[in-house]
Write an enzyme that holds these catalytic residues in place. Sequence first.
Site, PDB file in Angstrom:
ATOM      1  CB  CYS A   8      -0.953  -0.003   1.189  1.00  0.00           C
ATOM      2  SG  CYS A   8      -0.141   0.009   2.811  1.00  0.00           S
ATOM      3  CG  ASN A   9       1.184   6.057   0.560  1.00  0.00           C
ATOM      4  OD1 ASN A   9       1.785   6.343  -0.468  1.00  0.00           O
ATOM      5  ND2 ASN A   9       1.201   6.824   1.634  1.00  0.00           N
TER       6      ASN A   9
END
Length: 566
Positions: free
Chosen positions: A469-470
């Site tokens: 994810c980020n």
Amino acid sequence: MSNTTLLTRITDVSQKMASEVHLRSLRDSFIITVPFLVLAGLFIMVNYVFLDPNSMIGKWFSSEALLAARSIGDRILNGTMSILALMLVVLIAWSIASKRKFAAPMIPAMVSLAAFLVLMPQQVLLTPVNGTTAVAVSGVISLGLTNAGGVFMAILTAIVATDLFLWVAKTRWLQIRMGDEVPPMVTQSFQSMFSIILVVLAFALLAAGVKAGTGKEVHEIIQALIQAPLVHLTTNLPGFLVLTTLTNFLFSLGIHPSGIINPILEPPLLVAMQENMAAFARGDIPPHIIVLPFRDLYGHMGGTGTTLALLLAIFLRSKVSSHQKLGRTVLAPGLFNINEPVIFGFPVLYNPLIMIPFIIYPQINFVIAYFATQLGMVSKIVAFVPWSVPPLLSGWLGSGGDFRNVILQVALLALGVVIYLPFLMAYEKTIVEAKVKTLVDSLSTEQATPAEDARELSVLSNKTIILTCNEGMSTSIMANKMRKYAEECGYALNVYAINIGRIEEEYQNADLILLGPQVVYMQESIMKNIDNACPVVAINAEYFSKLDGKSAIEDAVVILNNRTQH
């Protein structure tokens, strides 16, 4: 233009921006510097709050003892906050070169560092200790250009120097050919010799030319034309509100803003944070109300949209059992401002009733916090606090130990509960009237069917699944759940989470890459970047919101079995 067409265009533009090499490199480099800034913020607190002569400790120890203790913190600040620009110029250049598949990315990183130092003024005006008149001194480098004050020069230097180096390095007649018996690093160094010489020479000519033509140094022009306007834009309340509103809007559409808005918003706010920290250390009044942690302390409590207030509203008034269960499941990560399970599992995503407070309520918080600070009701933020520090503690740390900031956070959370409640009630009313428990099912209609026979789990043996994810925070929780389930079933499955910037470094280890819902819009570009080396699949949003490792593993089994069969 239809809503679908508009959303498609927004997604396409967002994917292109988030995939752009320079923006990705900025994002990844700033993430690496966070621990250094946290350490600097901690010792700002230690030096100028705990070791202050007027503090309680000051009554127990002599001023000489306190000064000696503070010298430790001063050294740490010199090795963290004061060299931020130096770290960034190396990290950004290295990241760009790595993403462009250059064989030895450390070489352009060192070239960029050399170019950055070439742009430094040859003489610096300094005022001697206990002196009153500044004198010109040569052979020194000002910390004002190596700390956050030099961030924009570092960014521009890294980008230009690295791109120029890589372009020159492709010119075959500038390369030195050596025999196969020469070690690869020696060969690479000599092959890059003329590229290094030309790039550093180009920056030296630029610095000399600018000085001769304008009478100013390059950093002065960058600060006047780029840095100062951007700092003013982002620390100005209207400009800040526009950018943060856009951030929340994109997130409500399932597009993480880290690679789109943050490279614009965060560097100038980081400069403002540095100026506040430096002023606080000198005993001066910090110049800025809005700095980088201002966003997280007042508008991201529980994560983007201050969804901790939504969770509190659920605990207080929710009548839908699935919402109550979700609240209990995601409260722990929510306290550390990890709220992707709420955004994609409640969901906030494409939910007009919840999107309204999600986008607007944090802006109300920012306005209240801004004027409360301006009126002196709370302190300005003087210590860097990472976004993952829980609310209330973050307010105390960021303000240098002012409990009024903590009280403000409590008041803003209470206001958030009041704002979220009517929208929550209206949303649950639509659920009851439609006789459905959740709208999350609609997000998973195209997901793979879970494995029906536990024996199919044997495909997991000696496999590696990477979640991303980020920043790898929310997916790390999911990875732990998946790993534990595989272990319970007796299979040696390697599951771990990374931030999306490391995909190109790690993908060769993976048999399957699972994307967190907040980065699904980048699926196509990721597959292209890794040349379809392994399947890249979105995690089922329902399983992600419930942190259901068992179901996620069963989905992965289907994907891995299909790959084996083909």
